[in-house]
Every structure is written in structure tokens, then in C-alpha cells.
Write an enzyme that holds these catalytic residues in place. Structure first.
Site, mmCIF file in Angstrom:
data_model
loop_
_atom_site.group_PDB
_atom_site.id
_atom_site.type_symbol
_atom_site.label_atom_id
_atom_site.label_comp_id
_atom_site.label_asym_id
_atom_site.label_seq_id
_atom_site.Cartn_x
_atom_site.Cartn_y
_atom_site.Cartn_z
ATOM 1 N N SER A 178 0.822 -1.856 -0.334
ATOM 2 C CA SER A 178 -0.066 0.183 -0.823
ATOM 3 C C SER A 178 0.770 0.863 -0.249
ATOM 4 O O SER A 178 0.245 1.727 -0.561
ATOM 5 C CB SER A 178 -0.750 -0.278 0.682
ATOM 6 O OG SER A 178 -0.033 -0.300 2.360
ATOM 7 N N GLU A 179 2.034 1.279 0.847
ATOM 8 C CA GLU A 179 2.603 2.325 0.631
ATOM 9 C C GLU A 179 4.650 2.140 0.459
ATOM 10 O O GLU A 179 4.717 0.606 1.378
ATOM 11 C CB GLU A 179 2.971 3.233 1.404
ATOM 12 C CG GLU A 179 0.820 3.826 2.187
ATOM 13 C CD GLU A 179 0.854 4.967 1.067
ATOM 14 O OE1 GLU A 179 1.539 5.484 0.252
ATOM 15 O OE2 GLU A 179 -0.439 5.299 0.797
ATOM 16 N N THR A 180 5.010 2.863 -0.105
ATOM 17 C CA THR A 180 7.084 2.881 -0.371
ATOM 18 C C THR A 180 7.525 4.333 -0.062
ATOM 19 O O THR A 180 6.522 4.907 -0.324
ATOM 20 C CB THR A 180 7.288 2.594 -1.239
ATOM 21 O OG1 THR A 180 6.847 1.145 -1.754
ATOM 22 C CG2 THR A 180 8.699 2.163 -1.357
#
Length: 268
Positions: free
Chosen positions: A44-46
Site C-alpha cells: 500500500s505504501e513505499t
């Protein structure tokens, strides 16, 4: 360079929300490179960090697999955890400069505490088609950073199987398009509220743990409960994330833990 996968808002592996965090840069790589890596990670996030002259201050950016986002709580927590637990940074508090302004994080005896802005709340009528898209009728709907649909009880929130593509139609004005929170009071042994976050508008059908959602949820449910402290369970199927929030003026303190599950080397 090194990259870590960290389960945020979790006290053990395979809970909470995984974020990839890349070791800090001296100079930003290109936006296209960061977006490509985020797509490759498919989390969902980096999170990407850039060092400053102050060892306790970093620039911070967050990318989903499809876009850069202006605010992310769990990847901020994961970034702080990486700096303290993996790189051994010897400071008591961190400041991250972001698209949403400076965000601070401090260490607690157990876990971490994020200092985020609260989001304005406006009660609105139920938008046409929202109940059908969610598969249940909200008892209240609020406009904030995200659209918030309050349900009658926690069982309704847990049982939802929404039409994810249909949710892309919701969100206007200052709200994030196609990003909907569903929540309800649900008093339990370790929580007061149960919630879920559906985000097809940012490339995430359902997010396991959404720190930025606390900006609207915390003041909404603190008012309902009549106290500044609220405990949340984000009921992503098969996982689960826990948050404790404390309202302090126009800010919300978000408390949680994090666990490193992968320490890798990028061959780039």
C-alpha cells in the site's frame, strides 16, 4: 541499497499494515524511479526519505503502487521504526517534512507516538448510491479528508463486501476521490471503535491499517464518547491493526507499534 518491510500498527509479524522503507538518500532519485519501485513492491505504501543537516530531521514521501500521496500514517511510523530499530539513530524524537507539513514521532516505553493534524469534519447527507456501493445503509455520513460512513454497529462494518469499483465515484471538493472509511462504535476489551478503509482511488482496494484516517476518526469518535482518548481496531480481513489516539487541541497523537519482517538489498 537496503530496503525494509515493516508491519506498522502491529505488535507481531503479519499484522497491521506492511510498508516498504528505503534507506535514506542524500539526493532524491527521480519521481519515475520511486513510482516504479513502489509498483514493484506492490504494497500500500513505499516510503522514501532524504537526509538533512539535522540528524533528527528528514524529508519523507510516500508512494502507493499507482501514485504519490500527500499523507500516510503507517509508512511514517514504519520510517521512524526503521531509523531507530534498524539504523540505530540516537535521538529521542524525529521530524519528517512532508507534503502535509512537518510530522513528528517520538518513542514511547512501548511503541511510538505520531503527532498529526486533525481533519475538519462536516456532516452531510448520504450521497446517492453510497449505501448500494457499500452494501449497507450508513446512519451518518461525514466529509473529511476521506468520506466517512458511520454504521449502526461493528458487526455491519466487519461483514461489508463493497463494490470496490463503485466507490470510485465518491469524494468531491477537498476529499480524496474514491477513498471511503466505514466505522462504528464497537466496545471491546481492547477497542472502542471498529473501522475499515477502502481506497480504490489511490490504487488500494482495502488498506490494512490507515494512520491518516485517524485525523477525521479521532475527533469524530472522541466527541461521541465524550473523552479525548479513543482505541481503534481496523478490521482488515485476516490481519488487524490497533491504534490509540489522543486529541490535543488541533492535533491528534496516534500511538502504535511496529515490527520489521524483511531486511533486503535492492540491486539497483
Amino acid at each position: 541499497m537496503r530496503q525494509w518491510t515493516i508491519d506498522a500498527f502491529a505488535d507481531r509479524p503479519f499484522m497491521g499494515n506492511p510498508a516498504a522503507v528505503v534507506e535514506p538518500f542524500a539526493v532524491w532519485p527521480s519521481d519515475d524511479w520511486m513510482q516504479a519501485l513502489a509498483a514493484e513492491n506492490n504494497l500500500s505504501e513505499t516510503a522514501f526519505l532524504r537526509r538533512s543537516a539535522d540528524p533528527a530531521r528528514f524529508d519523507l514521501r510516500w508512494f502507493t503502487p499507482t501514485m504519490e500521496v500527500p499523507l500516510c500514517g503507517h509508512a511514517t511510523l514504519a520510517s521512524a521504526h526503521m531509523l531507530w530499530a534498524e539504523l540505530g539513530l540516537e535521538v529521542d524524537a524525529l521530524v519528517f517534512d512532508t507534503l502535509s507539513g512537518p510530522l513528528s514521532v517520538r518513542r514511547l516505553d512501548r511503541g511510538y507516538e505520531l503527532d498529526f493534524p486533525i481533519d475538519p469534519l462536516t456532516r452531510i447527507g448520504t450521497p446517492p448510491g453510497l449505501a448500494e456501493a457499500l452494501g449497507a445503509e450508513p446512519v451518518e455520513v461525514w466529509a473529511s479528508r476521506y468520506l466517512i460512513a458511520v454504521m449502526e454497529d461493528g458487526a455491519t462494518v466487519r461483514a461489508l463486501r463493497p463494490d470496490i469499483r463503485a466507490l470510485l465515484a465518491f469524494g468531491e471538493g477537498a476529499m480524496e476521490q474514491g477513498q471511503v472509511i466505514v466505522a462504528a462504535l464497537d466496545a471491546g476489551e481492547d477497542h472502542d471503535v471498529v473501522d475499515r478503509f477502502f481506497g480504490p482511488g489511490c490504487g488500494i482496494d482495502e488498506d490494512p491499517a490507515t494512520g491518516s484516517a485517524r485525523g477525521g476518526l479521532a475527533p469524530l469518535f472522541a466527541a461521541k464518547l465524550g473523552r479525548p482518548i479513543v482505541r481503534f481496531l481496523q478490521a482488515f480481513p485476516g490481519r488487524g491493526a490497533r491504534f490509540e489516539t489522543v486529541l490535543v487541541g488541533e492535533r491528534v497523537l496516534i500511538r502504535g507499534e511496529a515490527v520489521t519482517v524483511i531486511d533486503g538489498c535492492l540491486r539497483l
